[in-house]
Write an enzyme that holds these catalytic residues in place. Structure first.
Site, mmCIF file in Angstrom:
data_model
loop_
_atom_site.group_PDB
_atom_site.id
_atom_site.type_symbol
_atom_site.label_atom_id
_atom_site.label_comp_id
_atom_site.label_asym_id
_atom_site.label_seq_id
_atom_site.Cartn_x
_atom_site.Cartn_y
_atom_site.Cartn_z
ATOM 1 N N LYS A 29 0.619 -1.148 0.053
ATOM 2 C CA LYS A 29 0.064 0.041 0.078
ATOM 3 C C LYS A 29 1.026 1.278 0.023
ATOM 4 C CE LYS A 29 -3.829 2.032 2.632
ATOM 5 N NZ LYS A 29 -4.635 1.758 3.974
ATOM 6 N N SER A 31 -9.800 -0.770 7.338
ATOM 7 C CA SER A 31 -9.293 -0.388 6.067
ATOM 8 C C SER A 31 -8.489 -1.870 5.427
ATOM 9 C CB SER A 31 -8.439 0.743 5.946
ATOM 10 O OG SER A 31 -9.159 1.741 5.988
ATOM 11 N N SER A 60 -9.716 1.814 3.066
ATOM 12 C CA SER A 60 -8.810 2.354 2.119
ATOM 13 C C SER A 60 -7.728 1.580 1.478
ATOM 14 C CB SER A 60 -8.329 3.378 3.121
ATOM 15 O OG SER A 60 -7.230 2.989 4.102
#
Lengths: 486, 95
Positions: A76, A175, A151
């Site tokens: 990420k 997330s 997210s």
């Protein structure tokens, strides 16, 4: 090749059936072919990946390889990576090359993994749909009209589409678990403090935690082995031994006590999601577990408490983006205040600005006690709900999200987006671990079963999830997208 | 607790974010909805409950006050928008 789990790939690398270079080239090609459709990557680091792959193959030839040596992974874009852009999904950091690696990145490099690239995400990890990214939304590989969740949406979509065997995410209010559920993969949020936060761009420091996102619980166990552990550079990292999470994967589940929080099966839950989750729970009964209803009475207050605590911490954490030391700077500032104000107005998107303003307001004179102190008290009650429940049961189970993935553009009002996280957010407030595992489909969109344990119960969660995956094959199903672009 | 335009402007100033008049009214609307949702907290009885700042109730670890870091100014300034002779450049602050 890309239909294999990380564990199968590790075996193929170990036996010499596959080289890391072949594997890395294969995934890079898949990212190139389908990456633009999904928009799951912000940066692809092909040259570095191939260098790392060659080094891994040499290490293996010399007999110094470990289980993850040569394993391609995606990160990420919230993890700082030396010399590679770390944007956090924001215009603010579009020009930011971190001068150092996050501890987790360093540990995975030491384990010999290969970094394919950095995945798309909601800006500064603030979102539940990946639509707040400066780099545009990510599409769900199961249905290109649906969001992948957020997210960590880019990480989830990339794993589901077979663009990487596994990825890292972070979870502040759901997330990792919610995008894992929306994309039909397995995602673990460890106990707060289990994985170092050093070098992870901070959103809400008392809630943030990094974890693995992969095809199976077994894959997550291998990754957590490499990620977990004490780090002197993170003052909230916990000094506590790390077990081998793979050792207990096959422990039998007979006698396991499962609690179903009644608040997780109430109003707002899609009936088809509920059906899938209840069927999953019955699988555990067939494995010898017992099931009872429990109550987490303060569940309803978790979202309100979170939207005081997280924005308060964010308003403080994001004050470092000042247009002076790194990140975006506006043109022709007239004075220092103008430099700060316009750099931040231009660098941050709407949702980030909203949360900074909420946090600044609730922390300001005259409002602090009514909001922040009150929310912290409620946070203690929320944690106590879980501790009380774990007096009676070993794990809690319920849906990861009230609905399957929703359509892109469907949630225009911020509050309706926030309410999506009803089943995941309390877990971060309490600091306990949680895992989402695939448990069925509603109209070809995946459903996630969430399993929660008490602090530091990661081994138990992985064991419970792995036993479910030995009996079911939801986690092995692939979207047509992964097949078509093969 | 109703949110007013002046609250948003004060928060925006404290947070050092430039906000136009149009944006301010949009923020008043959005933030009001968020705070309405947050106001549900006022319905919880928290008498005698201590605030929880850290989920494991941990306290700050201390270490000896010794210099352990090396000077990496050049490395750290490489990502800065404007530097000169090892200094960060900003508009004139003192006339």
């Amino acid at each position: 090749m890309h239909d294999k789990t990380l564990t199968q790939i590790a075996n193929a690398l170990g036996s010499g059936e596959l080289s890391s270079r072949e594997l890395t080239e294969h995934y890079l090609q898949r990212i190139q072919q389908s990456g633009a459709i999904l928009n799951s990557f912000i940066s692809v680091t092909a040259d570095q990946a191939l260098e790392q792959a060659d080094a891994a193959d040499q290490a293996r030839a010399k007999g110094t390889a470990g289980l993850l040596t040569g394993m391609p992974l995606a990160l990420k874009d919230i993890f700082c990576t030396q010399g590679i852009k770390t944007s956090c999904g924001s215009r603010m950091l579009d020009n930011f090359n971190a001068p150092y690696d996050a501890t987790v990145v360093e540990k995975l490099k030491t384990a010999g993994t290969v970094t394919l690239g950095k995945t798309n995400m909601d800006e500064f990890a603030m979102g539940s749909s990946n639509e707040s990214s400066y780099y545009g939304p990510v599409k769900n590989p199961w249905d290109l009209t649906a969001v992948p969740g957020g997210s960590s949406g880019g990480s989830a979509a990339a794993v589901a589409a077979g663009l990487t065997p596994a990825a890292l995410g972070t979870d502040t209010g759901g997330s990792i678990r919610q995008p894992a559920a929306f994309c039909g993969i397995t995602g673990l949020k460890p106990t707060y403090g289990r994985v170092s936060r050093y070098g992870i761009i901070a959103y809400a420091s008392s809630l943030d935690q990094a974890g693995p996102m992969a095809r199976s619980a077994e894959d997550c166990a291998h990754l957590l082995n490499a990620m977990a552990g004490h780090d002197g550079r993170d003052s909230t990292s916990v000094a506590r031994g790390v077990p081998d999470y793979t050792e207990t994967l096959n422990s039998p589940l007979s006698g396991l006590k499962i609690g179903l929080p009644k608040e997780y099966f109430g109003e707002g839950l899609d009936p088809e999601v509920e059906k899938a989750v209840r069927e999953a729970v019955s699988v555990f009964e067939s494995l010898g577990a017992t099931v009872r209803d429990v109550s987490l009475p303060h569940t309803h207050y978790a979202i309100p408490a979170y939207y005081v605590i997280a924005p308060a911490e964010a308003s403080s954490n994001l004050s470092r983006f000042d247009g002076v030391r790194f990140g975006h700077r506006c043109d022709n500032p007239s004075d220092l205040i103008d430099l700060y104000k316009r750099s931040r107005a231009e660098g941050f998107g709407d949702e980030v600005q909203r949360r900074i303003l909420i946090g600044t307001h609730t922390l300001s004179e005259g409002f602090f006690d009514a909001y922040y102190t009150k929310a912290q008290k409620v946070r203690r009650l929320i944690r106590q709900d879980f501790l009380d429940a774990f007096e009676d049961v070993d794990v809690l189970m319920g849906p990861a999200s009230p609905t399957p993935a929703f359509d892109l553009g469907a949630k225009k009002d911020p509050v309706s987006m926030y309410l999506q996280d009803i089943y995941t957010i309390a877990v971060n407030l309490a600091g306990i671990p949680g895992i989402s595992v695939p448990a069925g489909f509603v109209d070809r969109r995946p459903v996630g079963l969430q399993i929660l344990g008490t602090h530091f119960a990661e081994a138990q969660l992985l064991n419970v999830a792995h036993q479910f995956q030995q009996t079911t094959d939801w986690h092995l199903q692939r979207p047509d997208f992964a097949e078509e672009s093969a | 607790m109703a949110l007013e335009d002046s609250h948003v402007r004060r928060a925006a100033h404290l947070a050092r974010i430039a906000v136009s008049d149009d944006q301010a009214s949009g923020f008043v609307e959005d933030l009001s909805r968020i705070l309405d949702m947050v106001d549900q907290l006022q319905g919880v009885d928290t008498d005698g409950v201590a605030p929880l700042a850290h989920p494991l109730d941990a306290t700050q670890r201390l270490r000896a006050d010794e210099v352990t870091e090396t000077n990496q100014r050049d490395t750290f300034q490489r990502c800065a928008p404007a530097v000169e002779n090892g200094l960060y450049l900003v508009p004139r602050v003192v006339e």
